[in-house]
Enzyme design. Structure first.
Site, PDB file in Angstrom:
ATOM      1  N   HIS A   1       0.815  -1.211   0.000  1.00  0.00           N
ATOM      2  CA  HIS A   1       0.000   0.000   0.000  1.00  0.00           C
ATOM      3  C   HIS A   1       0.853   1.266   0.000  1.00  0.00           C
ATOM      4  O   HIS A   1       0.328   2.359  -0.186  1.00  0.00           O
ATOM      5  CB  HIS A   1      -0.964   0.010   1.191  1.00  0.00           C
ATOM      6  CG  HIS A   1      -0.284  -0.125   2.523  1.00  0.00           C
ATOM      7  ND1 HIS A   1       0.025  -1.352   3.063  1.00  0.00           N
ATOM      8  CD2 HIS A   1       0.144   0.797   3.409  1.00  0.00           C
ATOM      9  CE1 HIS A   1       0.617  -1.170   4.237  1.00  0.00           C
ATOM     10  NE2 HIS A   1       0.697   0.117   4.469  1.00  0.00           N
TER      11      HIS A   1
ATOM     12  N   HIS B   1       6.911   7.625   5.017  1.00  0.00           N
ATOM     13  CA  HIS B   1       6.272   7.015   3.853  1.00  0.00           C
ATOM     14  C   HIS B   1       5.471   8.078   3.116  1.00  0.00           C
ATOM     15  O   HIS B   1       5.317   9.206   3.612  1.00  0.00           O
ATOM     16  CB  HIS B   1       5.375   5.837   4.268  1.00  0.00           C
ATOM     17  CG  HIS B   1       4.312   6.226   5.234  1.00  0.00           C
ATOM     18  ND1 HIS B   1       4.475   6.203   6.604  1.00  0.00           N
ATOM     19  CD2 HIS B   1       3.040   6.683   5.046  1.00  0.00           C
ATOM     20  CE1 HIS B   1       3.390   6.614   7.201  1.00  0.00           C
ATOM     21  NE2 HIS B   1       2.485   6.921   6.281  1.00  0.00           N
TER      22      HIS B   1
ATOM     23  N   HIS C   1       1.922   9.188   0.569  1.00  0.00           N
ATOM     24  CA  HIS C   1       0.541   8.931   0.160  1.00  0.00           C
ATOM     25  C   HIS C   1       0.224   9.742  -1.097  1.00  0.00           C
ATOM     26  O   HIS C   1       0.770  10.823  -1.304  1.00  0.00           O
ATOM     27  CB  HIS C   1      -0.451   9.353   1.256  1.00  0.00           C
ATOM     28  CG  HIS C   1      -0.376   8.530   2.496  1.00  0.00           C
ATOM     29  ND1 HIS C   1      -1.140   7.395   2.685  1.00  0.00           N
ATOM     30  CD2 HIS C   1       0.375   8.667   3.617  1.00  0.00           C
ATOM     31  CE1 HIS C   1      -0.860   6.877   3.873  1.00  0.00           C
ATOM     32  NE2 HIS C   1       0.051   7.633   4.464  1.00  0.00           N
TER      33      HIS C   1
ATOM     34  N   HIS D   1       4.718  11.453   5.321  1.00  0.00           N
ATOM     35  CA  HIS D   1       4.572  11.375   6.773  1.00  0.00           C
ATOM     36  C   HIS D   1       5.876  10.919   7.409  1.00  0.00           C
ATOM     37  O   HIS D   1       6.400   9.857   7.070  1.00  0.00           O
ATOM     38  CB  HIS D   1       3.467  10.390   7.160  1.00  0.00           C
ATOM     39  CG  HIS D   1       2.100  10.843   6.775  1.00  0.00           C
ATOM     40  ND1 HIS D   1       1.001   9.987   6.741  1.00  0.00           N
ATOM     41  CD2 HIS D   1       1.637  12.066   6.419  1.00  0.00           C
ATOM     42  CE1 HIS D   1      -0.066  10.682   6.379  1.00  0.00           C
ATOM     43  NE2 HIS D   1       0.293  11.936   6.180  1.00  0.00           N
TER      44      HIS D   1
ATOM     45  N   THR E   1      -3.445   7.191  10.215  1.00  0.00           N
ATOM     46  CA  THR E   1      -4.357   7.173   9.068  1.00  0.00           C
ATOM     47  C   THR E   1      -4.431   5.794   8.407  1.00  0.00           C
ATOM     48  O   THR E   1      -5.058   5.647   7.371  1.00  0.00           O
ATOM     49  CB  THR E   1      -3.953   8.218   8.020  1.00  0.00           C
ATOM     50  OG1 THR E   1      -2.652   7.897   7.501  1.00  0.00           O
ATOM     51  CG2 THR E   1      -3.933   9.617   8.627  1.00  0.00           C
TER      52      THR E   1
END
Length: 268
Positions: free
Chosen positions: A98, A125, A127, A144, A214
């Site tokens: 992911h 990481h 997003h 993040h 999250t």
């Protein structure tokens, strides 16, 4: 009064004796499958997948991400700089399906102080698109930097928003390692040494609120710091992240309710 505090020698040296675990990854659902596309594992179903993920249902009213809305902001009269300081660390790049995660193997890599608690950098990481919004505007990428206290009971995340433009130098620094684990879920690679200080910008205005992780288990009580300065990332870099792991083309959790939370704004 809320106090970010100064990063001092006490933070880096006095606390070394209590850091006994080297390779800690914040609990984020890695042990169980979850996803973002519509289906049985999408964000609306996370809270039903496992007993320990019930916080994802939003019962606690402090879930993340949120919209950073001007009408909810509380401008702070006293500016408290976000003083971060990091040391060189060996890193491991991990394809988590992911997302792509950069794990810092040096337990003494550094971090920042908030309200008397030392927060140490554990991993970072990306997003896509951004998880947080500013007045309804989404951005192309969000990074993040995940920190925890020395006992790992408290978490704090520093978030950076990116718009399309010139390449991001920090991402360019690890580009070859991301390409090496592209399309290989679970693959890890030693990516050498890196200095997280490369992520520090000159402008230190930021939003601050109390939220959650999250990703599952959506644990609440997370101190969120979203930097006001929007950075730039090239389309080629975005495509590189998309190609690296299937879920990255849309791995942003939907906006959560703000409820009665205040968003504090610190700006020079």
């Amino acid at each position: 009064m809320e106090e970010t505090g100064m990063v001092s020698s006490v933070f880096f040296y006095g606390s070394l004796m209590v850091l006994l675990v080297c390779n800690i990854v914040v609990a984020n659902g890695e042990d169980f499958p979850f996803g973002y596309a519509n289906g049985t594992q999408d964000p609306s179903e996370w809270g039903h997948l496992h007993e320990e993920w019930k916080a994802c249902l939003g019962y606690g009213h402090h879930q993340s991400p949120i919209q950073l809305n001007y009408t909810k902001q509380e401008i702070q009269k006293q500016f408290i700089p976000l003083n971060r300081a990091y040391n060189m660390s060996r890193i491991t790049m991990i394809n988590r399906y992911h997302d792509i995660m950069m794990r810092f193997e040096n337990p003494y890599v550094g971090g920042f102080v908030h309200s008397g608690t030392n927060f140490y950098l554990r991993q970072l990481h990306w997003h896509k698109p951004s998880e947080h919004e500013i007045n309804g505007e989404k951005f192309h990428v969000e990074m993040h930097m995940v920190h925890t206290s020395h006992d790992h009971k408290e978490s704090a995340v520093i978030a950076f928003l990116y718009k399309l433009g010139s390449p991001d130098p920090f991402l360019a620094e690890v580009e070859k390692y991301i390409r090496n684990i592209s399309g290989a879920e679970g693959q890890k690679i030693d990516a050498g040494m890196i200095n997280p200080n490369d992520t520090i910008e000159q402008y230190h205005g930021y939003y601050r609120y109390l939220g959650s992780l999250t990703t599952p288990p959506c644990t609440e009580g997370v101190v969120w710091t979203v930097m006001q300065q929007v950075r730039s990332v090239s389309m080629e870099q975005v495509q590189m992240l998309i190609n690296a792991t299937p879920d990255f083309k849309d791995n942003a959790r939907p906006i959560q309710n703000i409820d009665n939370r205040n968003i504090k704004v610190y700006q020079p």
